[in-house]
Design a protein around this motif. Structure first.
Motif, PDB file in Angstrom:
ATOM      1  N   VAL A 185       0.788  -1.113  -0.124  1.00 38.06           N
ATOM      2  CA  VAL A 185       0.002  -0.065  -0.037  1.00 38.06           C
ATOM      3  C   VAL A 185       0.757   1.280   0.114  1.00 38.06           C
ATOM      4  O   VAL A 185       0.392   2.243  -0.670  1.00 38.06           O
ATOM      5  CB  VAL A 185      -1.005   0.024   1.248  1.00 38.06           C
ATOM      6  N   GLY A 186       1.970   1.100   0.874  1.00 39.49           N
ATOM      7  CA  GLY A 186       2.840   2.368   0.923  1.00 39.49           C
ATOM      8  C   GLY A 186       3.531   2.650  -0.435  1.00 39.49           C
ATOM      9  O   GLY A 186       3.472   3.674  -0.833  1.00 39.49           O
ATOM     10  N   LYS A 187       3.884   1.654  -1.042  1.00 44.28           N
ATOM     11  CA  LYS A 187       4.349   1.897  -2.644  1.00 44.28           C
ATOM     12  C   LYS A 187       3.491   2.535  -3.493  1.00 44.28           C
ATOM     13  O   LYS A 187       3.669   3.468  -4.371  1.00 44.28           O
ATOM     14  CB  LYS A 187       4.929   0.640  -2.917  1.00 44.28           C
ATOM     15  N   ALA A 247       2.971   6.179  -2.352  1.00 41.65           N
ATOM     16  CA  ALA A 247       3.999   7.032  -2.756  1.00 41.65           C
ATOM     17  C   ALA A 247       3.967   7.376  -4.144  1.00 41.65           C
ATOM     18  O   ALA A 247       4.101   8.516  -4.716  1.00 41.65           O
ATOM     19  CB  ALA A 247       5.198   6.323  -2.346  1.00 41.65           C
ATOM     20  N   THR A 248       3.642   6.591  -5.083  1.00 36.70           N
ATOM     21  CA  THR A 248       3.526   6.663  -6.597  1.00 36.70           C
ATOM     22  C   THR A 248       2.236   7.672  -6.778  1.00 36.70           C
ATOM     23  O   THR A 248       2.523   8.611  -7.661  1.00 36.70           O
ATOM     24  CB  THR A 248       3.256   5.471  -7.423  1.00 36.70           C
ATOM     25  N   LEU A 249       1.088   7.399  -6.141  1.00 37.34           N
ATOM     26  CA  LEU A 249       0.155   8.107  -6.476  1.00 37.34           C
ATOM     27  C   LEU A 249       0.059   9.829  -5.953  1.00 37.34           C
ATOM     28  O   LEU A 249      -0.069  10.587  -6.682  1.00 37.34           O
ATOM     29  CB  LEU A 249      -1.045   7.616  -6.023  1.00 37.34           C
ATOM     30  N   VAL A 295       4.365   8.710   2.629  1.00 40.79           N
ATOM     31  CA  VAL A 295       4.699   9.224   1.338  1.00 40.79           C
ATOM     32  C   VAL A 295       5.601  10.354   1.567  1.00 40.79           C
ATOM     33  O   VAL A 295       6.225  10.457   2.655  1.00 40.79           O
ATOM     34  CB  VAL A 295       3.182   9.988   1.041  1.00 40.79           C
ATOM     35  N   ASP A 296       5.971  10.900   0.486  1.00 39.42           N
ATOM     36  CA  ASP A 296       7.166  12.088   0.652  1.00 39.42           C
ATOM     37  C   ASP A 296       6.590  13.295   1.315  1.00 39.42           C
ATOM     38  O   ASP A 296       5.638  13.733   1.045  1.00 39.42           O
ATOM     39  CB  ASP A 296       7.391  12.252  -0.958  1.00 39.42           C
ATOM     40  N   LEU A 346      -7.224   6.474   2.105  1.00 37.95           N
ATOM     41  CA  LEU A 346      -6.394   7.255   1.355  1.00 37.95           C
ATOM     42  C   LEU A 346      -5.929   6.899   0.056  1.00 37.95           C
ATOM     43  O   LEU A 346      -6.118   7.415  -1.188  1.00 37.95           O
ATOM     44  CB  LEU A 346      -4.982   7.749   2.004  1.00 37.95           C
ATOM     45  N   LEU A 347      -5.593   5.545  -0.070  1.00 39.73           N
ATOM     46  CA  LEU A 347      -5.255   4.976  -1.303  1.00 39.73           C
ATOM     47  C   LEU A 347      -6.702   4.782  -2.250  1.00 39.73           C
ATOM     48  O   LEU A 347      -6.458   5.139  -3.483  1.00 39.73           O
ATOM     49  CB  LEU A 347      -4.842   3.554  -1.187  1.00 39.73           C
TER      50      LEU A 347
END
Length: 282
Positions: free
Chosen positions: A44-46, A49-51, A91-92, A253-254
Motif C-alpha cells: 500500500v505504501g508503494k 507514494a507513486t500516486l 509518502v514524501d 487514502l489509497l
C-alpha cells in the motif's frame, strides 16, 4: 479485494444516528492480524507514494487544482498523532501539509470559526492533514458550553456549505473519526502516566474530558450524522487496535487517490533533444 469496499464499509450514511454503534475493536473488513496488516501496508505504501508523487507533480505550476484533505478527529488517545506518523509517513513529506488545531488564539477568536481553518487548506497537489479541525467547534464548543446551542447547531449547515465549496475547488475530503472505547482510552492514559518518557503527552484536562464521555459521544453522533455528505463523507474507523486503524486509513487514502487517478504532466520540452544534449555534454 475491491478497493472501494473499505470506504463502503466504514462510511457514515447521511443522518445515521447509529454511526457509533459498532464496536471499536471490530474488524469489518481487511486483515485479521497485525502481521497481515503490516505486510499489506508495504505494498500500500508503494502505491500511495507513486500516486502522491503524481498528484504533487500535477499541482506544480498550477496545472491541476486537485488535492486531498485528511481530517482526523477522535477522543484523546484515539491515535491522531500515531496515524500521521504511520500512514502519512508512507509518502514524501514535501507533498504533505499538516495542521493541528488547539484552543483558538486571541486573534483567531476575533474571527469566525472557519477563519483559521481556511488558512490551512492544502494547496494544489498536496495532501493536507488536520489533527483536529473545524469540528472542534461543534464538539468541544458544545460539550463545554462555549457557545449557545443555537450557535453550535447552526454550524452544521455552515460546515456543509464550506466543505461543498472545497470539493468544488478540487479538494477530496477524507474525514475519519477514530472510534476508541472508554476502556481502551483508560488503558492508554494509564500507560502515559506510568511511562516516564510518555508523561509529557498527558494533560490533566484529558481526565476532565473523559468524565464527559457520554456527552462527547452524543456530540460526535450529531456531527457525523449531520455532516456526512456525498462530497464530504465521514468514515468511522475502529481505533482500539492501532494496527487496524493505520491499515484502514491508509486504504481510505489509497482508494481516494486511485479514484482521482493523478498522472504526471507531460514535459514541455523536447525529451529526445535533451537526452542528446546531455549525452554530448562533458
Amino acid at each position: 479485494m475491491a478497493a472501494a469496499k473499505v470506504r463502503d464499509e466504514l462510511r457514515v450514511r447521511p443522518g445515521d444516528r447509529g454511526c457509533l454503534s459498532a464496536k471499536p475493536r471490530k474488524i469489518p473488513i481487511g486483515p485479521k492480524s497485525k502481521s497481515a496488516a503490516k505486510a499489506d501496508l508495504v505494498e500500500v505504501g508503494k502505491r500511495l507514494a507513486t500516486l502522491q508523487e503524481a498528484l504533487f507533480a500535477q499541482g506544480v505550476g498550477g496545472r491541476d487544482p486537485r488535492r486531498v484533505l485528511l481530517v482526523l478527529q477522535g477522543m484523546d488517545t484515539s491515535g491522531k498523532g500515531g496515524t500521521i506518523g504511520h500512514v502519512c509517513g508512507l509518502v514524501d513529506p514535501q507533498g504533505l501539509h499538516i495542521a493541528s488545531f488547539k484552543k483558538p488564539t486571541e486573534e483567531e477568536s476575533t474571527h469566525d470559526f472557519l477563519w483559521r481553518i481556511r488558512k490551512q487548506v492544502p494547496g494544489p497537489g498536496m495532501i493536507g492533514v488536520f489533527d483536529r479541525s473545524h469540528y472542534e467547534d461543534v464538539l468541544i464548543a458544545r460539550v463545554e458550553s462555549l457557545v449557545s446551542e443555537e450557535q453550535w447547531r447552526s454550524r452544521y449547515a455552515v460546515i456543509n456549505t464550506f466543505e461543498a465549496e472545497l470539493a468544488a475547488e478540487g479538494v477530496a475530503l477524507v474525514k475519519c473519526m477514530l472510534h476508541i472505547s472508554r476502556e481502551k482510552q483508560r488503558e492508554r492514559l494509564l500507560r502515559r502516566l506510568t511511562t516516564p518518557e510518555k508523561q509529557w503527552k498527558y494533560n490533566p484536562a484529558d481526565l476532565r474530558a473523559r468524565a464527559k464521555w457520554d456527552d462527547y459521544q452524543a456530540a460526535y453522533t450529531d456531527a457525523l450524522a449531520s455532516c456526512s455528505t456525498d462530497v464530504a463523507p465521514w468514515y468511522v474507523v475502529p481505533a482500539d487496535r492501532k494496527w487496524y486503524r493505520n491499515w484502514a486509513i491508509a486504504h481510505l487514502l489509497l482508494e481516494t487517490l486511485e479514484e482521482m487517478a493523478p498522472r504526471p504532466p507531460k514535459p514541455d520540452y523536447d525529451v529526445k533533444a535533451e537526452i542528446a544534449a546531455l549525452k554530448a555534454s562533458t
